[in-house]
Structure formats: structure tokens, C-alpha cells
Design a protein around this motif. Structure first.
Motif, PDB file in Angstrom:
ATOM      1  N   ASP A   1       0.823  -1.204   0.000  1.00  0.00           N
ATOM      2  CA  ASP A   1       0.000   0.000   0.000  1.00  0.00           C
ATOM      3  C   ASP A   1       0.860   1.258   0.000  1.00  0.00           C
ATOM      4  O   ASP A   1       0.517   2.244  -0.647  1.00  0.00           O
ATOM      5  CB  ASP A   1      -0.927   0.023   1.221  1.00  0.00           C
ATOM      6  CG  ASP A   1      -2.004  -1.046   1.139  1.00  0.00           C
ATOM      7  OD1 ASP A   1      -2.320  -1.484   0.007  1.00  0.00           O
ATOM      8  OD2 ASP A   1      -2.501  -1.444   2.206  1.00  0.00           O
ATOM      9  N   GLU A   2       1.947   1.245   0.722  1.00  0.00           N
ATOM     10  CA  GLU A   2       2.829   2.410   0.768  1.00  0.00           C
ATOM     11  C   GLU A   2       3.454   2.689  -0.603  1.00  0.00           C
ATOM     12  O   GLU A   2       3.543   3.833  -1.018  1.00  0.00           O
ATOM     13  CB  GLU A   2       3.922   2.205   1.805  1.00  0.00           C
ATOM     14  CG  GLU A   2       3.416   2.252   3.232  1.00  0.00           C
ATOM     15  CD  GLU A   2       4.499   1.926   4.237  1.00  0.00           C
ATOM     16  OE1 GLU A   2       5.667   1.807   3.824  1.00  0.00           O
ATOM     17  OE2 GLU A   2       4.168   1.786   5.406  1.00  0.00           O
TER      18      GLU A   2
ATOM     19  N   SER B   1       0.918   4.338  -2.973  1.00  0.00           N
ATOM     20  CA  SER B   1       0.696   5.763  -2.726  1.00  0.00           C
ATOM     21  C   SER B   1       1.919   6.580  -3.134  1.00  0.00           C
ATOM     22  O   SER B   1       1.788   7.708  -3.605  1.00  0.00           O
ATOM     23  CB  SER B   1       0.355   6.008  -1.252  1.00  0.00           C
ATOM     24  OG  SER B   1       1.452   5.673  -0.426  1.00  0.00           O
TER      25      SER B   1
ATOM     26  N   SER C   1       1.996   9.656  -5.891  1.00  0.00           N
ATOM     27  CA  SER C   1       2.545  10.989  -5.646  1.00  0.00           C
ATOM     28  C   SER C   1       3.629  11.331  -6.672  1.00  0.00           C
ATOM     29  O   SER C   1       3.726  12.475  -7.113  1.00  0.00           O
ATOM     30  CB  SER C   1       3.097  11.093  -4.225  1.00  0.00           C
ATOM     31  OG  SER C   1       4.230  10.269  -4.062  1.00  0.00           O
TER      32      SER C   1
END
Length: 58
Positions: free
Chosen positions: A5-6, A9, A13
Motif C-alpha cells: 500500500d505504501e 501511494s 505521488s
């Protein structure tokens, strides 16, 4: 949050930042083209060179 998940994201970005950078570069390039293309429009045409008036160099 999991490691997967990190990274998702982080990718999002970076994608947004890359899109903003691309838009900034594109608009700067467009502005440069417009400024460069309008540089020589106000000048009078150069007088043509007449070879019959040229000095002989033979």
C-alpha cells in the motif's frame, strides 16, 4: 498499512509530480517558441544585393 500500500501511494505521488513537471516544461517551451517566432516581424526587409553594382575582384 502494508508495504504494498505504501508503494502504491508513493507511485501516485510521483506520478502527480511528474505530470506537473511535464506541464511546466511544456508551457515554458511553448512560451519560448512564441517569443522567438515574434522576434523578427517588425524589421524592414533587407535591401537586395545587386551583382551589377559589385566591385570586380578578378
Amino acid at each position: 498499512m502494508t508495504k504494498q500500500d505504501e508503494t502504491a501511494s508513493e507511485r501516485a505521488s510521483w506520478a502527480g509530480a511528474a505530470a506537473l513537471a511535464g506541464a511546466a516544461l511544456g508551457s515554458a517551451a511553448l512560451a519560448a517558441v512564441l517569443l522567438y517566432s515574434s522576434r523578427g516581424k517588425g524589421k524592414a526587409p533587407a535591401t537586395p544585393i545587386h551583382p551589377e553594382d559589385a566591385p570586380e575582384t578578378d
